[in-house]
Design a protein around this motif. Sequence first.
Motif, PDB file in Angstrom:
ATOM      1  N   GLY A   1       0.841  -1.199   0.000  1.00 31.11           N
ATOM      2  CA  GLY A   1       0.000   0.000   0.000  1.00 31.11           C
ATOM      3  C   GLY A   1       0.870   1.239   0.000  1.00 31.11           C
ATOM      4  N   GLU A   2       0.621   2.152   0.922  1.00 31.35           N
ATOM      5  CA  GLU A   2       1.379   3.404   0.967  1.00 31.35           C
ATOM      6  C   GLU A   2       2.769   3.172   1.543  1.00 31.35           C
ATOM      7  OE1 GLU A   2      -0.407   7.508   1.627  1.00 31.35           O
ATOM      8  OE2 GLU A   2       0.540   7.137   3.569  1.00 31.35           O
ATOM      9  N   LEU A   3       3.785   3.606   0.809  1.00 32.11           N
ATOM     10  CA  LEU A   3       5.173   3.479   1.258  1.00 32.11           C
ATOM     11  C   LEU A   3       5.592   4.657   2.116  1.00 32.11           C
ATOM     12  CD1 LEU A   3       6.826   2.292  -2.091  1.00 32.11           C
ATOM     13  CD2 LEU A   3       5.928   0.878  -0.233  1.00 32.11           C
ATOM     14  N   GLY A   4       5.026   5.824   1.834  1.00 36.00           N
ATOM     15  CA  GLY A   4       5.387   7.016   2.595  1.00 36.00           C
ATOM     16  C   GLY A   4       4.790   8.268   1.987  1.00 36.00           C
ATOM     17  N   THR A   5       5.044   9.381   2.648  1.00 34.71           N
ATOM     18  CA  THR A   5       4.560  10.678   2.177  1.00 34.71           C
ATOM     19  C   THR A   5       5.673  11.715   2.305  1.00 34.71           C
ATOM     20  OG1 THR A   5       3.710  11.313   4.356  1.00 34.71           O
ATOM     21  CG2 THR A   5       2.179  10.177   2.870  1.00 34.71           C
ATOM     22  N   ALA A   6       5.568  12.769   1.518  1.00 29.02           N
ATOM     23  CA  ALA A   6       6.535  13.861   1.589  1.00 29.02           C
ATOM     24  C   ALA A   6       5.877  15.128   1.059  1.00 29.02           C
ATOM     25  CB  ALA A   6       7.786  13.542   0.774  1.00 29.02           C
ATOM     26  N   ARG A   7       6.233  16.250   1.654  1.00 28.19           N
ATOM     27  CA  ARG A   7       5.745  17.543   1.165  1.00 28.19           C
ATOM     28  C   ARG A   7       6.763  18.088   0.166  1.00 28.19           C
ATOM     29  NH1 ARG A   7       1.710  20.881   2.711  1.00 28.19           N
ATOM     30  NH2 ARG A   7       1.247  19.576   4.515  1.00 28.19           N
ATOM     31  N   ALA A   8       6.297  18.362  -1.051  1.00 29.06           N
ATOM     32  CA  ALA A   8       7.187  18.763  -2.145  1.00 29.06           C
ATOM     33  C   ALA A   8       7.147  20.280  -2.361  1.00 29.06           C
ATOM     34  CB  ALA A   8       6.798  18.050  -3.426  1.00 29.06           C
ATOM     35  N   TRP A   9       8.311  20.895  -2.288  1.00 20.78           N
ATOM     36  CA  TRP A   9       8.466  22.328  -2.569  1.00 20.78           C
ATOM     37  C   TRP A   9       9.063  22.466  -3.958  1.00 20.78           C
ATOM     38  CZ3 TRP A   9       7.327  25.892   1.465  1.00 20.78           C
ATOM     39  CH2 TRP A   9       7.051  25.296   2.702  1.00 20.78           C
ATOM     40  N   SER A  10       8.359  23.143  -4.859  1.00 18.79           N
ATOM     41  CA  SER A  10       8.855  23.253  -6.240  1.00 18.79           C
ATOM     42  C   SER A  10       8.514  24.606  -6.857  1.00 18.79           C
ATOM     43  CB  SER A  10       8.286  22.124  -7.105  1.00 18.79           C
ATOM     44  OG  SER A  10       6.870  22.090  -7.004  1.00 18.79           O
ATOM     45  N   PRO A  11       9.067  25.704  -6.321  1.00 22.24           N
ATOM     46  CA  PRO A  11       8.844  27.006  -6.953  1.00 22.24           C
ATOM     47  C   PRO A  11       9.454  27.036  -8.344  1.00 22.24           C
ATOM     48  CG  PRO A  11      10.602  27.133  -5.326  1.00 22.24           C
ATOM     49  CD  PRO A  11       9.980  25.777  -5.170  1.00 22.24           C
ATOM     50  N   ALA A  12       8.846  27.825  -9.223  1.00 21.43           N
ATOM     51  CA  ALA A  12       9.319  27.891 -10.609  1.00 21.43           C
ATOM     52  C   ALA A  12       9.407  29.340 -11.070  1.00 21.43           C
ATOM     53  CB  ALA A  12       8.371  27.119 -11.524  1.00 21.43           C
ATOM     54  N   ILE A  13      10.315  29.584 -11.990  1.00 18.08           N
ATOM     55  CA  ILE A  13      10.428  30.873 -12.677  1.00 18.08           C
ATOM     56  C   ILE A  13      10.219  30.610 -14.160  1.00 18.08           C
ATOM     57  CG2 ILE A  13      11.903  32.818 -13.244  1.00 18.08           C
ATOM     58  CD1 ILE A  13      13.298  32.477 -10.606  1.00 18.08           C
ATOM     59  N   ILE A  14       9.278  31.321 -14.755  1.00 15.41           N
ATOM     60  CA  ILE A  14       8.890  31.056 -16.142  1.00 15.41           C
ATOM     61  C   ILE A  14       8.832  32.364 -16.934  1.00 15.41           C
ATOM     62  CG2 ILE A  14       7.085  30.096 -17.634  1.00 15.41           C
ATOM     63  CD1 ILE A  14       6.202  28.398 -15.239  1.00 15.41           C
ATOM     64  N   MET A  15       9.349  32.337 -18.144  1.00 14.26           N
ATOM     65  CA  MET A  15       9.240  33.459 -19.068  1.00 14.26           C
ATOM     66  C   MET A  15       8.087  33.169 -20.030  1.00 14.26           C
ATOM     67  SD  MET A  15      10.806  36.398 -19.896  1.00 14.26           S
ATOM     68  CE  MET A  15      12.559  36.269 -19.525  1.00 14.26           C
ATOM     69  N   ASN A  16       7.087  34.046 -20.035  1.00 11.27           N
ATOM     70  CA  ASN A  16       5.902  33.848 -20.872  1.00 11.27           C
ATOM     71  C   ASN A  16       5.824  34.892 -21.978  1.00 11.27           C
ATOM     72  OD1 ASN A  16       4.688  31.620 -19.499  1.00 11.27           O
ATOM     73  ND2 ASN A  16       4.029  33.015 -17.875  1.00 11.27           N
ATOM     74  N   TYR A  17       5.287  34.458 -23.128  1.00 11.93           N
ATOM     75  CA  TYR A  17       4.986  35.387 -24.217  1.00 11.93           C
ATOM     76  C   TYR A  17       3.474  35.457 -24.384  1.00 11.93           C
ATOM     77  CZ  TYR A  17       4.895  37.786 -28.673  1.00 11.93           C
ATOM     78  OH  TYR A  17       4.656  38.702 -29.652  1.00 11.93           O
ATOM     79  N   TYR A  18       2.907  36.675 -24.298  1.00  5.54           N
ATOM     80  CA  TYR A  18       1.463  36.901 -24.397  1.00  5.54           C
ATOM     81  C   TYR A  18       1.107  37.364 -25.800  1.00  5.54           C
ATOM     82  CZ  TYR A  18       0.941  36.440 -19.372  1.00  5.54           C
ATOM     83  OH  TYR A  18       0.919  35.934 -18.092  1.00  5.54           O
ATOM     84  N   PHE A  19       0.139  36.675 -26.386  1.00  5.92           N
ATOM     85  CA  PHE A  19      -0.318  37.013 -27.729  1.00  5.92           C
ATOM     86  C   PHE A  19      -1.430  38.064 -27.657  1.00  5.92           C
ATOM     87  CE2 PHE A  19       1.372  32.755 -27.792  1.00  5.92           C
ATOM     88  CZ  PHE A  19       2.192  32.752 -28.920  1.00  5.92           C
ATOM     89  N   GLY A  20      -1.710  38.707 -28.791  1.00  8.92           N
ATOM     90  CA  GLY A  20      -2.772  39.700 -28.843  1.00  8.92           C
ATOM     91  C   GLY A  20      -2.327  41.053 -28.334  1.00  8.92           C
ATOM     92  N   GLU A  21      -3.221  42.008 -28.453  1.00  7.75           N
ATOM     93  CA  GLU A  21      -2.934  43.364 -28.011  1.00  7.75           C
ATOM     94  C   GLU A  21      -3.034  43.464 -26.490  1.00  7.75           C
ATOM     95  OE1 GLU A  21      -1.797  45.748 -29.947  1.00  7.75           O
ATOM     96  OE2 GLU A  21      -1.841  44.244 -31.549  1.00  7.75           O
TER      97      GLU A  21
END
Length: 241
Positions: free
Chosen positions: A104-124
Motif C-alpha cells: 500500500g502506501e510506502l510514505g509521504t513527503a511535502r514537495a516544494w517546487s517554486p518555478a520561474i517562467i518566461m511567458n509570451y502573451y499574444f494579442g494586443e
Amino acid sequence: MKRISAVVVLSLAAISAAHAQSAGQWVVNAGWSHFAPQGSSDPLTVNALGQSTVLTGSGGTISSGDTLGLTATYFVTDHIAVATAMGLPPTWHLNGSGTLSGIGELGTARAWSPAIIMNYYFGEPNARFRPYLGAGATYTWFSNVKLSNPVSTGQILYSPVVGTALEGPTTVSLSKSFAPVINGGLIYNINSHWSISASVAYSWVSTRATLTTQSSVGTVTSTSKFKVNPIVTFLGVGYRF
C-alpha cells in the motif's frame, strides 16, 4: 457636443487601456492547483553484504493531489512577462506497485517546487482574452518525509534467502533537483484590476530515494529513481497593480 463626445471617447479609450497587461505592471493570481504525476520509478536496488541486488518488479507510484497555487507576474514588455509560481506545497503519497503493491502506501513527503517562467502573451495589451506560452525552470526539494511502518522497519527487505537479516530501523532521503518547465494558458480580463486565468504546465521532475537501514548485518542502502514528470493545471483569480 463635440467636446463632450471627445471627452467620452477619450474616457472609454482610457478604460480600455486600463484592462491591458502592459510593461511595468504586476499581476498576482491565487487559486486551485492540481498535480498529476505522469512518470514511473526504477526497481529498488539493494546494497548489502557487499553486493547489489535489483528487486525486479518492484516500484512505486505517486498519487495526484490538489493545493493552493500562487503566481506573481511582472510584464517586462507588453508581450513578455516573468512569472514566479509557488503556493502551498502539495503532499506526495507514494504507493507500492508491482511486487510492492501489497504494502500500500510506502510514505509521504511535502514537495516544494517554486518555478520561474518566461511567458509570451499574444494579442494586443488591451484585449479581453490573452493566450500565452512560456518556458522556465523549477527547483524541487522535500520536507515532512514520513515512511509507513513496513518501510521504516525494513520489512520490505525480507527475502526467502536471508530472511529478516536485512531488516531494521530505516530512514530515507530524497534528492533535490532542477528541472525544465513548459506551460501555456489564457487570461480573461474582467475589468481594470480583476482577471481570471487558466493554465497547464509540464515539468521533467525526478528524485532519487535512498533508504538507509541499520540491520543486524550492517548498514543496508536501497535506492530507486522516481521520474515524476507532473502535469500541473491551475485555475485562479488575478489582481493587477
